[in-house]
Write a protein that holds these residues in place. Structure first.
Motif, mmCIF file in Angstrom:
data_model
loop_
_atom_site.group_PDB
_atom_site.id
_atom_site.type_symbol
_atom_site.label_atom_id
_atom_site.label_comp_id
_atom_site.label_asym_id
_atom_site.label_seq_id
_atom_site.Cartn_x
_atom_site.Cartn_y
_atom_site.Cartn_z
ATOM 1 N N VAL A 41 0.783 -1.221 0.005
ATOM 2 C CA VAL A 41 0.125 0.088 -0.092
ATOM 3 C C VAL A 41 0.835 1.241 -0.218
ATOM 4 O O VAL A 41 0.462 2.297 -0.617
ATOM 5 C CB VAL A 41 -0.898 0.053 1.169
ATOM 6 N N THR A 42 1.971 1.210 0.810
ATOM 7 C CA THR A 42 3.144 2.228 0.598
ATOM 8 C C THR A 42 4.323 1.686 0.149
ATOM 9 O O THR A 42 4.424 0.547 -0.252
ATOM 10 C CB THR A 42 3.132 2.797 2.005
ATOM 11 N N GLY A 43 5.199 2.649 -0.279
ATOM 12 C CA GLY A 43 6.582 2.104 -0.795
ATOM 13 C C GLY A 43 6.627 2.077 -2.309
ATOM 14 O O GLY A 43 5.718 2.610 -2.922
ATOM 15 N N ALA A 44 7.514 1.670 -2.967
ATOM 16 C CA ALA A 44 7.821 1.892 -4.277
ATOM 17 C C ALA A 44 6.807 1.358 -5.195
ATOM 18 O O ALA A 44 6.728 1.772 -6.141
ATOM 19 C CB ALA A 44 9.173 1.512 -4.716
ATOM 20 N N SER A 46 3.579 1.049 -4.540
ATOM 21 C CA SER A 46 2.168 1.657 -3.890
ATOM 22 C C SER A 46 1.328 1.602 -5.365
ATOM 23 O O SER A 46 0.196 1.615 -5.112
ATOM 24 C CB SER A 46 2.432 2.756 -3.243
ATOM 25 N N ASP A 50 -1.961 -0.160 -3.937
ATOM 26 C CA ASP A 50 -3.076 1.011 -3.423
ATOM 27 C C ASP A 50 -4.257 0.506 -4.136
ATOM 28 O O ASP A 50 -5.544 0.243 -3.536
ATOM 29 C CB ASP A 50 -2.781 2.292 -3.674
ATOM 30 N N LYS A 207 17.235 2.142 -8.369
ATOM 31 C CA LYS A 207 17.337 3.319 -7.879
ATOM 32 C C LYS A 207 18.408 3.946 -8.697
ATOM 33 O O LYS A 207 18.595 5.217 -8.197
ATOM 34 C CB LYS A 207 17.607 3.381 -6.472
ATOM 35 N N PRO A 233 10.484 3.655 -10.860
ATOM 36 C CA PRO A 233 10.639 4.840 -11.715
ATOM 37 C C PRO A 233 11.703 4.613 -12.880
ATOM 38 O O PRO A 233 11.940 5.400 -14.015
ATOM 39 C CB PRO A 233 10.867 6.094 -11.091
ATOM 40 N N LYS A 261 0.602 6.544 -14.722
ATOM 41 C CA LYS A 261 1.957 7.269 -14.126
ATOM 42 C C LYS A 261 3.196 7.222 -14.829
ATOM 43 O O LYS A 261 3.815 8.206 -14.932
ATOM 44 C CB LYS A 261 1.994 6.410 -12.583
ATOM 45 N N MET B 111 7.397 11.092 2.914
ATOM 46 C CA MET B 111 6.423 10.511 2.370
ATOM 47 C C MET B 111 4.965 10.940 2.758
ATOM 48 O O MET B 111 4.157 10.955 1.721
ATOM 49 C CB MET B 111 6.349 8.824 2.778
ATOM 50 N N LYS B 116 3.634 9.206 -2.302
ATOM 51 C CA LYS B 116 4.547 7.892 -2.235
ATOM 52 C C LYS B 116 5.043 7.870 -3.933
ATOM 53 O O LYS B 116 5.720 7.137 -4.314
ATOM 54 C CB LYS B 116 3.980 6.580 -2.164
ATOM 55 N N ASP B 117 4.517 8.710 -4.717
ATOM 56 C CA ASP B 117 4.774 8.454 -6.212
ATOM 57 C C ASP B 117 5.859 9.519 -6.363
ATOM 58 O O ASP B 117 6.292 10.509 -5.684
ATOM 59 C CB ASP B 117 3.522 9.247 -7.092
ATOM 60 N N ALA B 118 6.987 8.848 -7.475
ATOM 61 C CA ALA B 118 7.895 9.530 -8.059
ATOM 62 C C ALA B 118 7.416 10.886 -8.796
ATOM 63 O O ALA B 118 6.441 10.893 -9.261
ATOM 64 C CB ALA B 118 8.879 8.785 -8.899
ATOM 65 N N LEU B 212 14.129 10.951 -11.357
ATOM 66 C CA LEU B 212 12.901 11.169 -10.718
ATOM 67 C C LEU B 212 12.930 11.254 -9.200
ATOM 68 O O LEU B 212 13.745 10.429 -8.759
ATOM 69 C CB LEU B 212 12.041 9.945 -11.207
ATOM 70 N N TYR B 215 10.478 9.979 -2.447
ATOM 71 C CA TYR B 215 10.724 9.979 -0.906
ATOM 72 C C TYR B 215 11.922 9.106 -0.424
ATOM 73 O O TYR B 215 12.577 9.343 0.348
ATOM 74 C CB TYR B 215 9.608 9.805 0.234
ATOM 75 N N ASP B 216 11.995 7.957 -1.318
ATOM 76 C CA ASP B 216 12.909 7.117 -0.831
ATOM 77 C C ASP B 216 14.322 7.064 -1.914
ATOM 78 O O ASP B 216 15.085 5.977 -1.847
ATOM 79 C CB ASP B 216 12.452 5.704 -0.970
ATOM 80 N N MET B 217 14.299 8.162 -2.589
ATOM 81 C CA MET B 217 15.665 8.224 -3.307
ATOM 82 C C MET B 217 16.894 8.355 -2.586
ATOM 83 O O MET B 217 17.990 8.349 -3.185
ATOM 84 C CB MET B 217 15.269 9.364 -4.333
ATOM 85 N N MET B 220 20.224 5.496 -1.160
ATOM 86 C CA MET B 220 21.338 4.988 -2.043
ATOM 87 C C MET B 220 22.408 6.040 -2.501
ATOM 88 O O MET B 220 23.502 5.671 -2.489
ATOM 89 C CB MET B 220 20.565 4.286 -3.349
#
Lengths: 385, 291
Positions: A41-44, A46, A50, A207, A233, A261, B111, B116-118, B212, B215-217, B220
């Motif tokens: 639901v969250t995280g890369a 999502s 979701d 990443k 992404p 997206k 976040m 959550k989206d890029a 892009l 929040y989690d970029m 690394m």
């Protein structure tokens, strides 16, 4: 005597009350079927988890409104995996031992699904995964099913289309995780069958910020098309890099990025990209003769009405999973073994992602026609010809 | 040749970013002997801050740039004031764990603020890619190179030419002696945090258009920056710069001439080798704790 009699009356009354309590409590516990749901639901991921969570809740509400299954209501217990395999395992153990669910739907991604399979197999709880990786149902595991179209079908769909376009040499660029590795394996394995040669194979980290080095290497091998296999992404960065390097080689993406997206992230660089996708994304473009069209339109209509946001296409995996599970639950009284057996017997189930024909040797149930090839034009999808 | 040049361009672009991040690590270590594992998160805040100021509020780019740096370094200052300075027994291990906690905290905040989206950003300028000997160089890469050199050079001038900069160096060399000569030690630490997180923000801002932002970029990027700082010699300004470029270029060459799956492995094996042969890093002499 009368004292004894009254004692007996009291005793009987007490007995009745206790047994009444017992009955009503067992009766109560049997009223609902608990269905476990674990999604990113969250995280890369999502963008997968979701809509899946929302779709599952929608179907359960719908089934309950129609009176449940065998007169019993359904209850969803949903946890967020945050796209983390370790957390997924934790949540699955909680669902099984604490929540005592009859079956589990999810997780959203291949790595998280592969992580929980040992627990599922040990505890013998039916699992319908919403992830696409081929390794999930191949080899067959008795309690593991899935609804997302696998990489085998996606790769077959892409290659089938390329064959029609007379493309013989391809370069592939896959993300360095389970999704990408599984895709790469299929692309390499099936190439020969379609008369296609993979001239160069590269990978990228999910990443990574720049993939021009990999693309430069691919260009050197002179492929007629590049296939990128990953989820957002990374593939959007690759789409941008391809334009920046002026590659002039058609770019194919996987079904992993089949959502609005991707177009938003890649912007102008998305124009002209080909990709295989499940049908929800292009439901309104499908001909009326398509058997899935009716199911799709119904799903999209109720999703729109409930959440007021556009359907993403990924939510359908959970929608199908719950519909299939509902069929399998009938007459089982919550017996996990029976649910599993029933799942294997489901055939001809027309769902959002395709027509499902499960069997003892097929826990995926779909065929390549579950995919269509689309092209991105003017920031939207068009059926590719 | 064409390929080599393309790998080189790719390498220096990433390398410049690693370098700016490494400089942030390095200067903070220099002044406080603290490795800030939340540094990558400040890079992320820089990138997402630019998304907000530039593409949501539609401010002109220079203003958005400056506002982002101010906000992020402000956050760095708050972080120092409320999470680091308040520790009663500031042993290195305690502080390091606090920074790890702060990174998780900042990721969570980001976040919930940015979702959550890029998010993508357009490049700073609209020029088409340059072709040099059939290899393409992005205008954004030139921006990245220019801004990172400017930032590092500005930092060099600050240390060499200003009284405050010299005072900060003095603190780095000997804290007690600096204190005895009347240098406000605590203020210097705050300043070091301010500048280090500001550098992080700059790295985030210049990288935002080529990748892009999510929040989690940061994690690394922070790790690679740390790697670069170690490679060049922790605490050395030019070492950080060298380490960053070396890491970026080697990654790109590794991808090009070996196999892209080994990209990260090559960088980390190199780090191990350098640590084994020269534990202080390439430019890090044993006793010279100064820029």
């Amino acid at each position: 005597m009368s004292a004894r009699k009254s004692n007996m009356v009291w005793g009987l009354a007490a007995l009745m009350m206790i047994s009444g309590l017992l009955f009503s409590s067992t009766g109560h516990a049997a009223e609902t079927y608990k269905i476990g749901g674990i999604f990113s639901v969250t995280g890369a991921s999502s963008f997968l988890g979701d809509p899946e969570k929302k779709s599952l809740e929608m179907v359960i509400e719908d089934i309950n409104a129609k009176g449940g299954i065998d007169g019993r209501k359904l209850e969803a217990v949903i946890y967020d995996t945050e796209d983390d395999p370790t957390k997924s395992v934790m949540h699955v153990n909680k669902l099984i031992s604490k929540d005592q669910v009859v079956a589990i739907i999810g997780p959203s991604t291949t790595p998280t699904t592969l992580a929980i399979i040992p627990s599922i197999e040990k505890e013998k709880v039916p699992l319908i995964s919403c992830a696409a990786g081929n390794a999930i149902t191949n080899p067959i595991k008795p309690y593991v099913f899935k609804t997302a179209q696998s990489d085998i079908l996606a790769a077959a769909c892409v290659y089938g289309f390329m064959k029609k376009q007379n493309i013989q040499k391809v370069g592939i660029l896959t993300v360095a995780n389970a999704f990408g590795e599984s895709g790469k394996e299929q692309l390499l394995k099936q190439a020969e069958k379609f008369g296609i040669q993979v001239v160069q194979s590269e990978s990228f980290g999910d990443k990574d910020t720049d993939m021009t080095a990999q693309l430069t290497k691919l260009r050197k091998a002179e492929p007629q098309a590049i296939i990128c296999w990953g989820t957002n992404p990374g593939p959007a960065v690759i789409a941008k890099n391809v334009k920046q390097l002026n590659l002039n080689i058609p770019l194919y993406q996987s079904h992993g990025v089949a959502s609005p997206k991707f177009i938003e992230l890649a912007g102008d660089a998305a124009e002209g990209i080909y990709l295989p996708t499940g049908k929800p994304l292009v439901a309104n473009l499908l001909p009326d003769s398509d058997p899935q069209k009716k199911v799709l339109m119904e799903y999209i209509k109720s999703y729109d009405a409930k959440y007021k946001i556009p359907v993403s296409g990924f939510g359908g995996y959970a929608y199908d999973a719950m519909q299939i599970l509902a069929k399998a639950l009938v007459g089982t009284n919550g017996d996990k073994q029976k649910i599993r057996d029933n799942l294997e017997k489901i055939t001809g189930h027309v769902g959002v992602s395709g027509t499902f024909n499960f069997s003892k040797d097929d826990h995926e149930g779909l065929s390549p026609d579950a995919f269509v090839m689309v092209q991105i034009k003017n920031k939207t999808w068009e059926l590719a010809k | 040749m064409q390929e080599f040049l393309q790998y080189f361009f790719s390498g220096i672009t990433n390398g410049a970013i690693y370098a700016v991040i490494a400089v942030g690590f390095s200067m903070l270590y220099n002044s406080t002997e603290l490795i800030n594992f939340a540094h990558g998160e400040f890079v992320m805040l820089g990138a997402l801050g630019l998304v907000t100021f530039w593409s949501v509020f539609k401010l002109p780019l220079p203003i958005a740039f400056i506002l982002t740096v101010i906000c992020v370094s402000g956050a760095g200052l708050l972080f120092e004031r409320f999470a680091i300075r308040t520790v009663s027994k500031p042993q290195p291990i305690v502080l390091v764990i606090i920074t790890v906690g702060a990174s998780i905290f900042l990721r969570g905040i980001a976040m919930s603020v940015w979702g959550k989206d890029a998010k993508g950003l357009p490049p700073f300028s609209d020029h088409s890619p340059l072709e040099i000997a059939k290899a393409t160089l992005l205008p954004q890469s030139l921006w990245i190179l220019g801004i990172s050199f400017l930032a590092v050079f500005g930092l060099y001038l600050f240390y060499q030419k200003t009284l405050t900069g010299k005072a900060m160096q003095a603190c780095a060399i000997n804290r007690r002696a600096a204190w005895l000569t009347g240098i406000p030690y605590q203020k210097m630490i705050s300043l070091a945090f301010l500048m280090s997180t500001g550098m992080g923000a700059v790295a985030g801002i210049i990288i935002a258009p080529i990748t892009l932002c999510s929040y989690d970029m940061g994690t690394m990027l922070g790790l690679k920056g740390f790697c670069a700082a170690m490679l060049g010699g922790l605490g050395s300004l030019w070492g950080a710069l060298l380490g960053g470029f070396l890491l970026g270029i080697l990654e790109a060459m590794g991808t090009g001439f070996f196999y892209s799956g080994l990209k990260d492995a090559i960088a980390f094996i190199l780090l191990l080798l350098i640590l084994y042969i020269r534990p202080g890093g390439i430019l890090g002499a044993k006793d010279a704790k100064r820029f």
